[in-house]
Scaffold this active site. Sequence first.
Site, PDB file in Angstrom:
ATOM      1  N   GLN A  92      -4.554 -21.530  18.697  1.00 42.71           N
ATOM      2  CA  GLN A  92      -5.467 -20.539  18.103  1.00 42.71           C
ATOM      3  C   GLN A  92      -5.496 -19.259  18.930  1.00 42.71           C
ATOM      4  OE1 GLN A  92      -9.360 -22.298  17.524  1.00 42.71           O
ATOM      5  NE2 GLN A  92      -8.453 -24.097  16.583  1.00 42.71           N
TER       6      GLN A  92
ATOM      7  N   ASP B  19       1.621  -6.174  -4.555  1.00 42.85           N
ATOM      8  CA  ASP B  19       0.802  -6.324  -3.354  1.00 42.85           C
ATOM      9  C   ASP B  19       1.392  -7.526  -2.618  1.00 42.85           C
ATOM     10  OD1 ASP B  19      -1.369  -7.312  -1.644  1.00 42.85           O
ATOM     11  OD2 ASP B  19      -2.596  -5.839  -2.700  1.00 42.85           O
ATOM     12  N   SER B  20       1.665  -7.382  -1.337  1.00 42.24           N
ATOM     13  CA  SER B  20       2.398  -8.461  -0.656  1.00 42.24           C
ATOM     14  C   SER B  20       1.571  -9.734  -0.505  1.00 42.24           C
ATOM     15  CB  SER B  20       2.916  -8.002   0.705  1.00 42.24           C
ATOM     16  OG  SER B  20       1.902  -8.050   1.675  1.00 42.24           O
ATOM     17  N   SER B  21       0.256  -9.649  -0.754  1.00 48.95           N
ATOM     18  CA  SER B  21      -0.523 -10.891  -0.688  1.00 48.95           C
ATOM     19  C   SER B  21      -0.150 -11.811  -1.850  1.00 48.95           C
ATOM     20  CB  SER B  21      -2.022 -10.589  -0.658  1.00 48.95           C
ATOM     21  OG  SER B  21      -2.366  -9.806  -1.765  1.00 48.95           O
TER      22      SER B  21
ATOM     23  N   THR C  14       0.824  -1.218   0.000  1.00 44.89           N
ATOM     24  CA  THR C  14       0.000   0.000   0.000  1.00 44.89           C
ATOM     25  C   THR C  14       0.854   1.263   0.000  1.00 44.89           C
ATOM     26  OG1 THR C  14      -1.787  -1.128   1.137  1.00 44.89           O
ATOM     27  CG2 THR C  14      -1.744   1.241   1.368  1.00 44.89           C
TER      28      THR C  14
ATOM     29  N   THR D 186       1.585  -4.780   4.144  1.00 44.12           N
ATOM     30  CA  THR D 186       1.356  -5.259   5.514  1.00 44.12           C
ATOM     31  C   THR D 186       0.785  -6.677   5.570  1.00 44.12           C
ATOM     32  OG1 THR D 186      -0.839  -4.263   5.559  1.00 44.12           O
ATOM     33  CG2 THR D 186       0.976  -2.918   6.418  1.00 44.12           C
ATOM     34  N   ASP D 187       0.114  -7.114   4.500  1.00 44.68           N
ATOM     35  CA  ASP D 187      -0.603  -8.393   4.577  1.00 44.68           C
ATOM     36  C   ASP D 187       0.303  -9.587   4.900  1.00 44.68           C
ATOM     37  OD1 ASP D 187      -3.012  -7.184   4.142  1.00 44.68           O
ATOM     38  OD2 ASP D 187      -3.137  -7.681   2.016  1.00 44.68           O
TER      39      ASP D 187
HETATM   40  N1  ASP Z   1      -2.578  -5.572   0.325  1.00 45.19           N
HETATM   41  C1  ASP Z   1      -1.530  -4.694   0.792  1.00 45.19           C
HETATM   42  C2  ASP Z   1      -0.229  -5.456   0.791  1.00 45.19           C
HETATM   43  O1  ASP Z   1      -0.012  -6.271   1.636  1.00 45.19           O
HETATM   44  C3  ASP Z   1      -1.839  -4.200   2.147  1.00 45.19           C
HETATM   45  C4  ASP Z   1      -0.835  -3.235   2.729  1.00 45.19           C
HETATM   46  O2  ASP Z   1       0.238  -3.017   2.266  1.00 45.19           O
HETATM   47  O3  ASP Z   1      -1.173  -2.637   3.784  1.00 45.19           O
HETATM   48  O4  ASP Z   1       0.569  -5.251  -0.080  1.00 45.19           O
END
Ligand code: ASP
Length: 339
Positions: A271, A56-58, A13, A88-89
């Site tokens: 969990q 996008d890190s996902s 992001t 962040t993901d």
């Molecule tokens: N989808 C974004 C990522 O992980 C979310 C982020 O960066 O906050 O690249």
Amino acid sequence: MKKKIAIIHTGGTFVMTPNQEGKLTPGHYAQEIIAQRIETLYPQVSFSQIMLLNLDSSLFQPHHWVLMSEKIAELYDEYDAFVIIHGTDTMAYTASALSFMLKNLDKVVVLTGSQLPLMATRSDAIQNLIAAIEVALYGELQEVVLVFNNTTLRGNRVKKKDAWDFHAFYSPNFEPLIKLGIGMERKQHRYLPKRSGIFEIDTRINNNVLIIPFFPGLNFSIYNPIIDENRVKGLVIEAYGSGNIPSDNLGLEELFSSAAHRQIPIAVCSQSPVGRVNLSLYEVASKTEFYGLISTVDMTREATLVKMMIALGRYRSIKNIKKFMTANIAGEKENSDAR
Ligand code: ASP
């Protein structure tokens, strides 16, 4: 002599911009803004920006962790510290992977990102990057850390907890290493001690890992065909509370026996993010010892999964895999489940 910091871009992001449909997508403006705003703030520092990835890190996979490790190894002697801009993901997974792949680290690797893009009016990007640079310049940490919202956490202890708040990360079982307020509150006793060996990377990894979260009504026999196909090389069971696995659950004994027969290691994490796995606490968990289950103690699920992949990449024998999983490699866990 000017300190040298490498800012490695991987996307997220932080660098995104809305596309024509209004959806956030990686942009190409961050390098210039950072050069203008950050480099003028720190005339005593020499920065290099390295465009490694812009995703996008996902979308990240284990081979991206390898790429980041290799880039750090390539630049290692030239720079005093490394700052990685990352989505962040999956930042918690990358931080865990780097903490295992970068061996005998004697410099700091700081991961950071943001909840709002750099170009957004209320963005947290510059503030997070400045905090990351402050931690990088501080010079006493020799480990992989994550800096977000003025908090410095050990990388392999973190979890993303919030998709909205600027305080997106926490480290459920390990207190922050540094807090940034009007000064720097440093908790030196929590830092990883200096390693004696020479820095090197070990990027061997095998991602054939399956995680099974426990829930009432779970029928383990659903998973048996997958185990029988021999594709899964390591299992992680996400148990209840302190590691409870009611052993009379449908198909469970069959699955554990089949895994044992195939020499598939089984690690047990919880969990409940806060607390420790203790396989000898409750009667319902007692049978599980019979199958040689590995307690992850207080490791996060992210660190557990990555560590299992790395254990499988590095070792063949179940004995060595267990030894690696139970050892404290990079501060990712407490040494025992005893409180
Ligand atoms: N989808 C974004 C990522 O992980 C979310 C982020 O960066 O906050 O690249």
